[in-house]
Design a protein around this motif. Structure first.
Motif, mmCIF file in Angstrom:
data_model
loop_
_atom_site.group_PDB
_atom_site.id
_atom_site.type_symbol
_atom_site.label_atom_id
_atom_site.label_comp_id
_atom_site.label_asym_id
_atom_site.label_seq_id
_atom_site.Cartn_x
_atom_site.Cartn_y
_atom_site.Cartn_z
ATOM 1 N N PHE A 220 0.944 -0.894 -0.037
ATOM 2 C CA PHE A 220 -0.072 -0.084 -0.159
ATOM 3 C C PHE A 220 1.105 1.100 0.233
ATOM 4 C CE2 PHE A 220 -2.105 3.639 2.280
ATOM 5 C CZ PHE A 220 -3.103 3.612 1.769
ATOM 6 N N HIS A 221 1.742 1.242 0.986
ATOM 7 C CA HIS A 221 2.735 2.270 0.953
ATOM 8 C C HIS A 221 3.497 2.627 -0.126
ATOM 9 C CE1 HIS A 221 1.138 3.552 4.813
ATOM 10 N NE2 HIS A 221 1.778 2.510 5.661
ATOM 11 N N THR A 222 4.012 1.599 -0.779
ATOM 12 C CA THR A 222 4.829 1.840 -2.007
ATOM 13 C C THR A 222 3.985 2.191 -3.173
ATOM 14 O OG1 THR A 222 6.269 -0.033 -1.110
ATOM 15 C CG2 THR A 222 6.362 0.319 -3.651
ATOM 16 N N ALA A 223 2.756 1.717 -3.371
ATOM 17 C CA ALA A 223 1.881 2.348 -4.437
ATOM 18 C C ALA A 223 1.737 3.764 -4.085
ATOM 19 C CB ALA A 223 0.623 1.394 -4.432
ATOM 20 N N ARG A 224 1.441 4.049 -2.982
ATOM 21 C CA ARG A 224 1.038 5.345 -2.792
ATOM 22 C C ARG A 224 2.377 6.378 -3.070
ATOM 23 N NH1 ARG A 224 0.610 9.897 0.389
ATOM 24 N NH2 ARG A 224 -1.261 10.864 0.707
ATOM 25 N N ARG A 225 3.452 5.953 -2.938
ATOM 26 C CA ARG A 225 4.682 6.880 -2.886
ATOM 27 C C ARG A 225 5.200 6.881 -4.289
ATOM 28 N NH1 ARG A 225 6.957 3.639 1.519
ATOM 29 N NH2 ARG A 225 8.364 2.428 -0.007
ATOM 30 N N ALA A 226 4.806 5.787 -5.303
ATOM 31 C CA ALA A 226 4.864 5.850 -6.480
ATOM 32 C C ALA A 226 3.706 6.691 -7.231
ATOM 33 C CB ALA A 226 4.571 4.361 -7.111
ATOM 34 N N ALA A 227 2.734 6.988 -6.739
ATOM 35 C CA ALA A 227 1.755 7.834 -7.427
ATOM 36 C C ALA A 227 1.999 9.398 -6.800
ATOM 37 C CB ALA A 227 0.387 7.474 -6.722
ATOM 38 N N GLU A 228 2.442 9.485 -5.823
ATOM 39 C CA GLU A 228 3.044 10.885 -5.385
ATOM 40 C C GLU A 228 4.166 11.204 -6.076
ATOM 41 O OE1 GLU A 228 2.003 12.330 -0.744
ATOM 42 O OE2 GLU A 228 3.895 10.750 -1.143
ATOM 43 N N GLU A 229 4.933 10.417 -6.408
ATOM 44 C CA GLU A 229 6.328 10.764 -7.625
ATOM 45 C C GLU A 229 5.758 11.203 -8.766
ATOM 46 O OE1 GLU A 229 9.190 7.935 -6.834
ATOM 47 O OE2 GLU A 229 10.040 8.752 -4.978
ATOM 48 N N ALA A 230 4.606 10.515 -9.195
ATOM 49 C CA ALA A 230 4.094 10.651 -10.512
ATOM 50 C C ALA A 230 3.281 11.890 -10.571
ATOM 51 C CB ALA A 230 3.467 9.386 -11.041
ATOM 52 N N GLY A 231 2.926 12.772 -9.553
ATOM 53 C CA GLY A 231 2.350 13.546 -9.483
ATOM 54 C C GLY A 231 0.667 13.255 -9.277
ATOM 55 N N ARG A 232 0.191 12.048 -8.945
ATOM 56 C CA ARG A 232 -0.734 11.669 -9.039
ATOM 57 C C ARG A 232 -1.232 11.030 -7.523
ATOM 58 N NH1 ARG A 232 -3.056 9.886 -13.686
ATOM 59 N NH2 ARG A 232 -4.071 8.217 -12.982
ATOM 60 N N GLY A 233 -0.552 11.878 -6.411
ATOM 61 C CA GLY A 233 -1.035 11.355 -5.222
ATOM 62 C C GLY A 233 -2.590 11.630 -4.736
ATOM 63 N N HIS A 234 -3.053 12.768 -5.351
ATOM 64 C CA HIS A 234 -4.322 13.034 -5.063
ATOM 65 C C HIS A 234 -5.439 11.990 -5.637
ATOM 66 C CE1 HIS A 234 -3.606 14.769 -8.752
ATOM 67 N NE2 HIS A 234 -5.088 15.094 -8.898
ATOM 68 N N VAL A 235 -4.886 11.622 -6.519
ATOM 69 C CA VAL A 235 -5.833 10.404 -7.470
ATOM 70 C C VAL A 235 -5.917 9.126 -6.574
ATOM 71 C CG1 VAL A 235 -6.183 9.108 -9.443
ATOM 72 C CG2 VAL A 235 -5.391 11.285 -9.656
ATOM 73 N N LEU B 208 -7.845 2.885 -13.241
ATOM 74 C CA LEU B 208 -6.678 3.786 -12.801
ATOM 75 C C LEU B 208 -5.816 3.373 -11.973
ATOM 76 C CD1 LEU B 208 -8.668 7.265 -13.146
ATOM 77 C CD2 LEU B 208 -7.446 6.354 -14.953
ATOM 78 N N VAL B 209 -6.798 2.577 -10.868
ATOM 79 C CA VAL B 209 -5.409 2.649 -9.458
ATOM 80 C C VAL B 209 -5.555 0.896 -9.396
ATOM 81 C CG1 VAL B 209 -5.404 3.107 -7.494
ATOM 82 C CG2 VAL B 209 -5.911 4.704 -8.849
ATOM 83 N N TYR B 210 -6.806 0.457 -9.101
ATOM 84 C CA TYR B 210 -6.797 -0.810 -8.347
ATOM 85 C C TYR B 210 -6.255 -1.931 -9.373
ATOM 86 C CZ TYR B 210 -10.510 1.763 -6.357
ATOM 87 O OH TYR B 210 -11.377 2.799 -5.463
ATOM 88 N N ARG B 211 -6.527 -1.908 -10.525
ATOM 89 C CA ARG B 211 -5.713 -2.872 -11.314
ATOM 90 C C ARG B 211 -4.345 -3.091 -11.420
ATOM 91 N NH1 ARG B 211 -7.493 -2.385 -17.473
ATOM 92 N NH2 ARG B 211 -6.441 -0.352 -17.283
ATOM 93 N N ARG B 212 -3.867 -1.898 -11.190
ATOM 94 C CA ARG B 212 -2.269 -1.846 -10.934
ATOM 95 C C ARG B 212 -1.843 -2.393 -9.857
ATOM 96 N NH1 ARG B 212 -0.909 4.382 -13.363
ATOM 97 N NH2 ARG B 212 -1.593 4.118 -15.411
ATOM 98 N N LEU B 213 -2.682 -2.257 -8.666
ATOM 99 C CA LEU B 213 -2.260 -2.842 -7.322
ATOM 100 C C LEU B 213 -2.529 -4.280 -7.528
ATOM 101 C CD1 LEU B 213 -1.870 -1.736 -4.370
ATOM 102 C CD2 LEU B 213 -4.005 -2.565 -4.009
ATOM 103 N N ARG B 214 -3.419 -4.515 -8.046
ATOM 104 C CA ARG B 214 -3.583 -6.279 -8.180
ATOM 105 C C ARG B 214 -2.172 -6.588 -9.049
ATOM 106 N NH1 ARG B 214 -9.171 -4.772 -9.066
ATOM 107 N NH2 ARG B 214 -8.705 -5.167 -11.538
ATOM 108 N N ALA B 215 -1.878 -6.074 -10.033
ATOM 109 C CA ALA B 215 -0.728 -6.595 -10.685
ATOM 110 C C ALA B 215 0.381 -6.608 -10.166
ATOM 111 C CB ALA B 215 -0.592 -5.594 -11.825
ATOM 112 N N VAL B 216 0.519 -5.862 -9.039
ATOM 113 C CA VAL B 216 1.645 -6.080 -8.077
ATOM 114 C C VAL B 216 1.712 -7.546 -7.433
ATOM 115 C CG1 VAL B 216 2.993 -5.385 -5.871
ATOM 116 C CG2 VAL B 216 1.760 -3.808 -7.414
ATOM 117 N N LEU B 217 0.777 -7.927 -7.174
ATOM 118 C CA LEU B 217 0.662 -9.592 -6.767
ATOM 119 C C LEU B 217 0.582 -10.563 -7.819
ATOM 120 C CD1 LEU B 217 -1.766 -9.031 -3.676
ATOM 121 C CD2 LEU B 217 0.600 -9.399 -3.641
ATOM 122 N N GLY B 218 0.740 -10.345 -8.968
ATOM 123 C CA GLY B 218 0.664 -11.243 -10.056
ATOM 124 C C GLY B 218 -0.445 -11.127 -11.179
#
Length: 626
Positions: free
Chosen positions: A289-304, A344-354
């Motif tokens: 969760f925290h890694t995904a949020r940091r990646a979003a912040e660095e891409a300027g999409r933290g608010h999303v 936009l978000v959830y699908r990418r998170l699920r991809a982290v687990l394969g």
């Protein structure tokens, strides 16, 4: 209040031992892919191991063990990370009626010495030369120790060659004598409050545990039409990781073993293996969760990401109300927003687990309600459970389709839960262990008229779901007489992305305080976003912006407790608590007494000694209840 689980499932072990399932599966379907393993030169490629191949290799190693003098009832220590060879050796030992003694690969010389002497092991298998040196220093000259094998020296091939002259019938003769009540594993507790104790876990214990999971929760392992597969990265020296291995091999689920839980190694393994189900601990779900949020912040999409997280939690809460019969589910507007964020978000998170995981299990400690809701809203339902080494794994779990986030579920079939008058959780059932090795006093202290007194504090809600509130031995009593369970405060603090660990203290002190460690990756990210130069961990103490950030986290945590229980002082430490330093267990639980000893000066600094704090004529601090 007492809650009884459902009747037993259909897989009890009436005769024989755990090794029998290896032959039963191979006889039924020898071409079934039972495991997958990697070669060092191609870590991204998983080679299939069929049930027939696994049976043959296990039998060959079992012959080698017999050739080297390992006999029925002997104990052999396995000191290794989670890897394919560990599974082969464990089942080979069970083939000949021997007992497995798992040893954490991070164990100190003193810990190894204690286990080797207490269990009187006859042989040790280590992963590499460094482990061999630890064993030698810790008890390699003990009279009971007859052999030492090394995985990195290809000891499986050596054992197979040693056993060429031993007929298969000799192995099967030993296997035929094994009975369900025989000890399969001497699994040592993590020793958070003292010397580790060897739990005697039987073949029947592990069979009851894994059979119940397969019968009641097996439908969750894979989506319809998909071949079930599990990648385990949990330490096999812990009963949780051991249970996952046995569960897969009894259930015909393809199993992969990953030795490192660090994200840099784990995430590529998940991507290449693509499991359909995950067993993990809260740390893994928090880290993702925290890694995904940091990646979003660095891409300027933290608010999303933050909006998506809010929608996920509200969507999951609405679905939870439906399962309780107290709501109509997500509104059309919420469903529409949820569908947008899924792309936009959830699908990418699920991809982290394969990409294939839709259900998972969290164990070892309670998953925060907010995090459970987030994952459910993102398309992965995390079934939280509760158990101990003494219970062979889980004794409670979230029922399929009836999850109550923030609890650890209801008693599993065959188990009973009782909350004693002092709030202690008691357990009865077939998964409860046979006692502690060489320690009748400790055994009698926890096994009472068929019930196991866990030492954990909890409560049962109106539907019989268990909520763990703390540990009896961890309860803090301030000098003002206030009892404080540190768990709730620590969990709230760890919700902040910068905070990795915290230890709440205050026993016999005038108020509650906390030692806090920071996540190095999160700290670097926080500094980059604010244009600060990267600094050493030592420099964090002088960063007023950082201290203000942590103070806000402390204030939020304090809002959940009474004023007398609130944290009045904290100290940011220069480094994390690690297993290598002996401050956390291999399952990431804090060694509270050891941390307090090592950081005694830091704790003392949070309690300034002033004359007006002292009771007249006593030299003792005055309890101020603040």
């Amino acid at each position: 209040m007492e809650v009884r689980g459902l009747p037993h499932g259909s897989r009890p072990l009436r005769t024989g031992g755990l090794a029998d399932s290896v032959h039963e599966t191979a006889d039924r379907d020898p071409s079934l892919v039972q495991l997958s393993r990697r070669r060092p030169e191609r870590p991204d490629v998983w080679e299939p191991v069929t049930a027939g191949e696994f049976r043959d290799q296990v039998t060959a190693v079992a012959r080698g063990l017999l050739a080297n003098g390992v006999r029925f009832g002997d104990r052999v220590a396995l000191m290794s990370r989670t890897r394919y060879e560990w599974a082969v050796l464990a089942y080979a030992l069970w083939h000949v009626g021997a007992e497995v003694v798992p040893v954490y690969p991070t164990s100190s010389t003193e810990q190894v010495r204690w286990i080797l002497e207490d269990a009187r092991v006859c042989a040790v298998v280590v992963e590499h030369e460094h482990h061999a040196m630890t064993v030698a220093a810790g008890g390699g000259t003990a009279t009971t120790l007859k052999a030492l094998w090394q995985l990195d020296a290809d000891c499986l091939s050596v054992l197979a060659e040693d056993g060429l002259g031993v007929p298969d019938e000799e192995v099967h003769r030993h296997r035929a004598v094994v009975q369900p009540q025989q000890v399969a594993v001497v699994c040592y507790t993590s020793g958070t409050t003292g010397t580790p104790k060897g739990c005697l876990v039987t073949h029947a214990n592990l069979a009851a545990e894994t059979g119940t999971l397969l019968d009641g929760w097996g439908v969750l392992v894979a989506e319809p039409g998909a071949a079930p597969s599990i990648l385990t990265f949990l330490p096999v020296a812990h009963v949780y990781g051991l249970m996952v291995v046995v569960c897969c091999l009894r259930g015909g689920i393809r199993l992969g073993l990953q030795p490192d839980i660090a994200p840099r190694q784990l995430l590529p393994a998940l991507a290449s293996f693509r499991p359909t189900f995950v067993f993990a601990v809260p740390y893994v779900f928090e880290k993702i969760f925290h890694t995904a949020r940091r990646a979003a912040e660095e891409a300027g999409r933290g608010h999303v990401f933050d909006k998506a997280a809010d929608v996920a939690m509200r969507h999951a809460e609405a679905e939870e109300r439906v399962s309780r019969g107290s709501g109509r589910g997500p509104s059309p507007a919420l469903r529409a927003r949820h569908a947008v964020y899924d792309r936009l978000v959830y699908r990418r998170l699920r991809a982290v687990l394969g990409g294939q995981v839709r259900n998972a299990v969290s164990g070892a400690s309670t998953l925060r309600r907010e995090l459970g809701l987030f994952y459910a809203g993102a398309g992965i339902t995390v079934y939280d459970g509760y158990g101990l080494t003494e219970t062979s794994g889980a004794v409670t779990a979230q029922p399929p389709g009836a999850v109550r986030f923030g609890t650890v579920g209801r008693p599993m079939p065959g188990s009973e839960i009782r909350v004693a008058h002092d709030g202690e959780v008691w357990i009865r059932g077939e998964t409860v262990f046979a006692g502690y090795l060489n320690n009748r006093e400790a055994t009698d202290a926890v096994l009472r008229d068929g019930w196991f007194a866990t030492g954990d504090l909890g409560l049962l809600d109106d539907a019989g779901y268990l909520v763990i509130t703390g540990r009896k031995k961890d309860v803090i009593i301030t000098s003002g007489g206030k009892s404080v369970s540190p768990t709730a405060l620590e969990d709230q603090l760890r919700h902040h992305p910068l905070i990795s660990q915290c230890l709440v203290v205050g026993d016999d002190r005038p108020y509650v305080a906390a030692l806090i460690t920071l996540d190095p990756e999160a700290l670097d990210h926080w500094r980059r976003l604010r244009g600060k130069r990267a600094g050493s961990s030592v420099e964090t103490a002088g960063d007023e912006d950082l201290r203000a950030q942590i103070q806000r986290a402390v204030s939020r945590a304090n809002a959940h407790v009474s004023r007398a229980e609130s944290i009045r002082a904290f100290r940011i430490l220069p480094g994390e608590f690690t297993a290598e330093s002996g401050l956390v267990t291999p399952s990431l639980k804090l060694r509270r007494q050891e941390i307090a000893r090592v950081h005694a000066a830091d704790i003392e600094a949070m309690y300034p000694r002033r004359e007006d704090d002292l009771l007249p004529g006593t030299g003792r601090r005055r309890g101020r209840g603040r």
